[in-house]
Motif scaffolding. Structure first.
Motif, short mmCIF file in Angstrom:
data_model
loop_
_atom_site.label_atom_id
_atom_site.label_comp_id
_atom_site.label_asym_id
_atom_site.label_seq_id
_atom_site.Cartn_x
_atom_site.Cartn_y
_atom_site.Cartn_z
N ALA A 14 25.87 -37.13 -38.01
CA ALA A 14 27.02 -36.64 -37.25
C ALA A 14 26.62 -36.45 -35.80
O ALA A 14 25.44 -36.21 -35.48
CB ALA A 14 27.53 -35.32 -37.83
N ILE A 15 27.60 -36.56 -34.93
CA ILE A 15 27.44 -36.24 -33.51
C ILE A 15 28.39 -35.09 -33.20
O ILE A 15 29.59 -35.15 -33.53
CB ILE A 15 27.76 -37.45 -32.62
CG1 ILE A 15 26.73 -38.56 -32.86
CG2 ILE A 15 27.81 -37.07 -31.15
CD1 ILE A 15 27.05 -39.86 -32.17
N VAL A 16 27.86 -34.05 -32.58
CA VAL A 16 28.66 -32.89 -32.20
C VAL A 16 28.63 -32.79 -30.68
O VAL A 16 27.58 -32.49 -30.10
CB VAL A 16 28.13 -31.59 -32.84
CG1 VAL A 16 29.09 -30.44 -32.57
CG2 VAL A 16 27.93 -31.77 -34.34
N ASN A 17 29.76 -33.06 -30.04
CA ASN A 17 29.78 -33.18 -28.58
C ASN A 17 30.24 -31.88 -27.92
O ASN A 17 31.43 -31.61 -27.76
CB ASN A 17 30.71 -34.32 -28.16
CG ASN A 17 30.69 -34.54 -26.66
OD1 ASN A 17 29.69 -34.24 -26.00
ND2 ASN A 17 31.78 -35.04 -26.11
N PHE A 18 29.25 -31.07 -27.51
CA PHE A 18 29.52 -29.88 -26.70
C PHE A 18 29.39 -30.17 -25.21
O PHE A 18 29.81 -29.36 -24.39
CB PHE A 18 28.50 -28.77 -27.03
CG PHE A 18 28.60 -28.18 -28.39
CD1 PHE A 18 29.57 -27.22 -28.69
CD2 PHE A 18 27.72 -28.55 -29.39
CE1 PHE A 18 29.64 -26.65 -29.94
CE2 PHE A 18 27.79 -27.99 -30.66
CZ PHE A 18 28.75 -27.03 -30.93
N ALA A 19 28.76 -31.28 -24.85
CA ALA A 19 28.41 -31.54 -23.45
C ALA A 19 29.66 -31.57 -22.58
O ALA A 19 30.54 -32.40 -22.77
CB ALA A 19 27.65 -32.85 -23.33
N ALA A 20 29.72 -30.67 -21.62
CA ALA A 20 30.89 -30.61 -20.74
C ALA A 20 30.63 -29.65 -19.58
O ALA A 20 29.93 -28.65 -19.74
CB ALA A 20 32.13 -30.14 -21.50
N GLU A 21 31.19 -29.99 -18.44
CA GLU A 21 31.35 -29.00 -17.37
C GLU A 21 32.54 -28.15 -17.79
O GLU A 21 33.58 -28.67 -18.21
CB GLU A 21 31.64 -29.69 -16.05
CG GLU A 21 30.51 -30.58 -15.55
CD GLU A 21 29.34 -29.79 -15.00
OE1 GLU A 21 29.50 -28.57 -14.76
OE2 GLU A 21 28.26 -30.38 -14.81
N SER A 22 32.42 -26.81 -17.69
CA SER A 22 33.44 -25.98 -18.35
C SER A 22 34.02 -24.84 -17.54
O SER A 22 34.91 -24.15 -18.04
CB SER A 22 32.86 -25.40 -19.65
OG SER A 22 31.81 -24.51 -19.36
N HIS A 23 33.56 -24.61 -16.31
CA HIS A 23 34.07 -23.44 -15.58
C HIS A 23 35.23 -23.85 -14.69
O HIS A 23 35.10 -24.70 -13.81
CB HIS A 23 32.95 -22.83 -14.74
CG HIS A 23 33.31 -21.50 -14.14
ND1 HIS A 23 33.84 -20.48 -14.89
CD2 HIS A 23 33.20 -21.04 -12.88
CE1 HIS A 23 34.05 -19.43 -14.10
NE2 HIS A 23 33.67 -19.74 -12.88
#
Length: 360
Positions: free
Chosen positions: A77-86
């Motif tokens: 599985a791939i779990v994609n948390f990678a993000a600019e978030s502010h």
């Protein structure tokens, strides 16, 4: 044991997910993170010698690196948390949000599709791509509007929200066009240990401890649904294991609070745990000019994930907030590193001359 490729696993939610996955033996973890300003390598230092954990410094925009990692580790599985978030940063510097959140997700999907199409049998059937997204893609609610549901139309109001909406649409398209077995979750505001102190709750905790002003946008009546981060991680694992392919699941904490109420609760807890001799912490509250495009209210309808997967949050806002404040009080070394930028200097010293695929 399964293997998960987790992107953005040094960030707030990602690091909590990685820790929980390793401690509860959900899977072996390959953690890919760019180590930007909001990532702290020391957050997962306790896993350095863990047999089921591997860290790789790299960018999800690096397609060749993604292909190499998938070929080498063959994740389930791939779990994609990678993000600019502010949100505030997205208003000032939207380019980085488009680059990481849209282009990065596209390249991750491309690498995943190429990898998945070569899989055979049970390995192919069980593979999952999980996109971890936000309730901000739905826009803003009025006080009497029903909470966001999975079929609520997207109406993003900030560059951050728009970039996440674009990524979600790509994930949906890769399922419908190519059959890639995707899942998407849209969560409400997370809080808990290890959150970078530009976000509301850790910012207020640390400012209050240092007797600094507690700045609240506008009138402080903006409402958010607060979700304790470990509850969120449990929900994500349930979605990975039992969610229906191609579906979206909304994850919320059932805790709608105004920003002002949140800050007042923080002050009340700190008055008990870290009292000041001459004043109460609430005296530090200061109202400042509202930010651009500030959504008035978010709220999540959890009924789908409760009905289909049996998940519901364990923490009340009071219990989760107490755990969060206690964590920051007990981890002053982590806070000092983040606030001083010392961890960034360490990253540069340790990784400055290495290529992006260096693993620890």
């Amino acid at each position: 044991m399964q293997t998960f490729l987790v992107t953005g696993g040094m960030g707030f939610i990602g690091s909590n997910f990685v820790l929980k996955a390793c401690k509860e033996q959900w899977a072996s973890i390959i953690n890919l993170d760019k180590l930007t300003y909001a990532s702290n390598y020391q957050t997962l230092a306790e896993l350095e010698q863990h047999p089921d954990y591997t860290f790789v410094r790299g960018d999800i925009c690096d397609l060749e690196l993604l292909k190499d990692l998938l070929e080498q580790y063959k994740p389930d599985a791939i779990v994609n948390f990678a993000a600019e978030s502010h949100v505030d940063r997205s208003i000032l510097h939207p380019h980085a949000f488009i680059e990481t959140n849209i282009l990065g997700t596209f390249r991750l999907l491309e690498a995943s599709r190429a990898y998945w199409e070569k899989l055979l049998g049970q390995k192919r059937d069980s593979f999952r791509f999980l996109q971890v997204s936000t309730d901000e893609v739905y826009g803003s609610l009025n006080p009497t509007d029903p909470a966001f549901r999975e079929n609520t139309p997207y109406a993003p109001n900030s560059p951050y929200a728009a970039s996440k909406a674009g990524a979600d649409h790509l994930v949906r398209a890769y399922y419908h066009t190519y059959g890639l077995p995707t899942l998407t979750t849209n969560c409400s505001n997370n809080y808990g240990p290890r959150q970078f102190p530009e976000k509301l709750i850790p910012l207020m905790i640390l400012n209050a401890l240092n007797s600094k002003p507690l700045p609240i946008y506008g009138d402080g009546q903006n409402i958010r649904d607060w979700l304790y981060v470990e509850d969120h991680c449990d929900a994500l694992y349930q979605v990975l294991q039992h969610g229906r392919i191609g579906e979206t699941y909304n994850i919320g904490g059932n805790n709608e609070q105004t920003n002002l109420a949140v800050v007042n609760q923080i002050c009340t807890v700190l008055d008990q745990l870290a009292p000041k001799a001459n004043f109460q912490h609430a005296e530090l509250i200061t109202f400042v000019k509202d930010r651009l495009g500030h959504d008035r209210r978010y709220a999540i309808d959890n009924s789908k994930i409760q009905r289909e997967l049996g998940w519901e949050p364990r923490e009340s806002f009071n219990s989760g907030l107490l755990k969060t404040i206690q964590w920051y009080l007990n981890h002053t070394d982590w806070v000092e590193q983040v606030q001083s930028g010392a961890y960034q200097a360490w990253i540069e010293q340790n990784y400055g001359d290495r290529n992006s695929s260096t693993a620890v």
